[in-house]
Design a protein around this motif. Structure first.
Motif, short mmCIF file in Angstrom:
data_model
loop_
_atom_site.label_atom_id
_atom_site.label_comp_id
_atom_site.label_asym_id
_atom_site.label_seq_id
_atom_site.Cartn_x
_atom_site.Cartn_y
_atom_site.Cartn_z
N GLU A 241 8.64 10.48 17.65
CA GLU A 241 8.19 11.59 18.49
C GLU A 241 8.98 11.62 19.80
N ALA A 242 9.23 10.43 20.36
CA ALA A 242 9.98 10.38 21.62
C ALA A 242 11.41 10.89 21.42
N ARG A 243 12.03 10.52 20.27
CA ARG A 243 13.38 11.01 19.99
C ARG A 243 13.40 12.53 19.83
N ALA A 244 12.39 13.06 19.10
CA ALA A 244 12.32 14.51 18.89
C ALA A 244 12.14 15.26 20.20
N GLY A 302 14.06 19.76 11.68
CA GLY A 302 12.71 19.31 11.35
C GLY A 302 11.71 19.46 12.47
N MET A 303 12.06 20.17 13.54
CA MET A 303 11.13 20.32 14.66
C MET A 303 10.02 21.30 14.28
N SER A 304 8.81 21.07 14.75
CA SER A 304 7.69 21.94 14.42
C SER A 304 7.86 23.30 15.08
N LYS A 305 7.22 24.32 14.48
CA LYS A 305 7.30 25.68 15.03
C LYS A 305 6.71 25.74 16.45
N GLU A 306 5.68 24.92 16.68
CA GLU A 306 5.04 24.94 18.00
C GLU A 306 6.02 24.50 19.10
N LEU A 307 6.80 23.41 18.81
CA LEU A 307 7.79 22.95 19.79
C LEU A 307 8.91 23.96 19.96
N VAL A 308 9.32 24.62 18.86
CA VAL A 308 10.38 25.64 18.95
C VAL A 308 9.91 26.79 19.82
N MET A 309 8.65 27.23 19.65
CA MET A 309 8.10 28.29 20.50
C MET A 309 8.13 27.88 21.97
N TYR A 311 10.11 25.74 23.56
CA TYR A 311 11.41 25.59 24.20
C TYR A 311 12.31 26.83 24.10
N THR A 312 11.97 27.82 23.26
CA THR A 312 12.81 29.03 23.16
C THR A 312 12.14 30.27 23.70
N GLY A 313 10.80 30.27 23.76
CA GLY A 313 10.10 31.46 24.24
C GLY A 313 9.91 32.50 23.16
N LEU A 314 10.37 32.21 21.94
CA LEU A 314 10.18 33.14 20.84
C LEU A 314 8.73 33.11 20.36
N SER A 315 8.30 34.24 19.77
CA SER A 315 6.94 34.30 19.23
C SER A 315 6.91 33.62 17.88
N LEU A 316 5.69 33.31 17.42
CA LEU A 316 5.54 32.67 16.12
C LEU A 316 6.06 33.59 15.02
N GLU A 317 5.85 34.90 15.18
CA GLU A 317 6.32 35.86 14.18
C GLU A 317 7.85 35.84 14.10
N GLN A 318 8.51 35.82 15.28
CA GLN A 318 9.96 35.79 15.28
C GLN A 318 10.47 34.51 14.62
#
Length: 323
Positions: A241-244, A302-309, A311-318
């Motif tokens: 988790e720390a590496r991710a 392999g990053m979760s969608k929640e973390l991607v949202m 750090y990118t500001g994109l919506s879950l739909e996008q």
């Protein structure tokens, strides 16, 4: 089933080094550990383990009163479990043992602060973290910084980073090396080495033989084994988790820097050409494209969608529509 128990489970560790019937093993180990410094003649265990102040201290420390052949006495603390801030905690535990010896009923001139030395021996059965030790054995004493001379014998720390012990049997020349080799490889051994040269290993073989355990002892050991495995799994998960998180922060920082540079260059070009509207649209489109590209890389790693949202500001739909 392995022939010998895992000596680094709480139950196995205490069976080999924390029981009256096996105290000869501890005495032998200490004398090999401290060879050339002192010779332990006897050890006395506390009647029962001191109750821990917090749950994560449970079962990892016990105090042993040691006496040398010259009549000197010291208290030994042995630790066998990784914890966050491991080095700091080992110092705190040693200081606790000092404070427990202070006789608050005596005045200072009545030797209220006269106490036995504390020797802390730590088995680090994991790869040391950054800022911890960087070799197999690290000895720490209270010494003068300039002359290196010992200032007091009241505190001594010995850290044994077991994964950094790389010797093969033929390279184990000292008795201490043989102890470490046997302990680190015990679960994989099919027979106990060096029993002919080192008689104490005959006792070690007897007490470590899993086939000689009673049903009750085996159940206690098996439970301790599962706990040890769970601890290792939690430790591995925390590292992953720390590496991710570190990777995500690094990517986000790099993306922000690149976007800022691109936007600055776009503004300068737009001002030069007088295309204010196109500049604004280009920035928005470029920012969105950069976010999508970054999101693609994060998802591929392999990053979760929640973390991607996050750090990118994109919506879950996008993010869900990214191929």
């Amino acid at each position: 089933m392995a022939k010998y128990i895992n000596p680094f489970t709480d139950w196995g560790f205490k069976r080999l080094f924390g029981q009256e019937f096996s105290k000869d093993l501890l005495i032998s180990f200490l004398n090999d550990l401290l060879e050339g410094e002192l010779h332990v003649k006897d050890v006395v265990f506390k009647d029962k383990e001191q109750l821990p102040q917090t749950k994560d201290q449970r079962g990892i420390i016990y105090d042993v009163f040691c006496e040398t052949d010259t009549g000197e006495r010291f208290i030994l603390e042995m630790q066998n479990k990784w914890q966050p801030n491991f080095l700091d905690r080992s110092i705190c535990y040693a200081c606790r043992s000092i404070l427990e010896q202070v006789d608050k009923g005596k005045a200072e001139n009545q030797d209220a602060y006269k106490f036995l030395p504390i020797y802390t021996v730590c088995f680090m059965n994991y790869m040391p973290k950054a800022g911890e030790v960087n070799k197999f054995r690290t000895d720490i004493i209270l010494a003068d910084k300039e002359s290196k001379e010992q200032a007091s014998n009241k505190l001594r720390f010995i850290y044994l980073a077991l994964p950094l012990f790389k010797k093969e049997p033929a390279e184990c020349e000292s008795d201490f090396d043989k102890w470490i080799y046997v302990l680190t490889h015990m679960e994989a051994l099919t027979r106990m080495p060096w029993t002919a040269q080192k008689k104490i290993f005959e006792k070690l073989e007897e007490y470590a033989d899993s086939h000689r355990l009673s049903k009750k002892e085996w159940e206690a050991y098996e439970n301790s084994l599962w706990i040890a495995r769970d601890n290792l799994a939690c430790m591995a998960a925390a590292e992953s988790e720390a590496r991710a998180e570190g990777m995500a922060k690094g990517m986000a920082k790099g993306m922000a820097k690149g976007m800022a540079k691109g936007m600055a260059e776009g503004r300068a070009e737009g001002r030069a050409e007088g295309r204010a509207e196109g500049r604004a649209e280009g920035r928005a489109e470029g920012s969105n494209e950069a976010n999508i590209n970054a999101a693609q890389r994060m998802l591929a790693d392999g990053m979760s969608k929640e973390l991607v949202m996050k750090y990118t500001g994109l919506s879950l739909e996008q993010i869900s529509n990214i191929k």
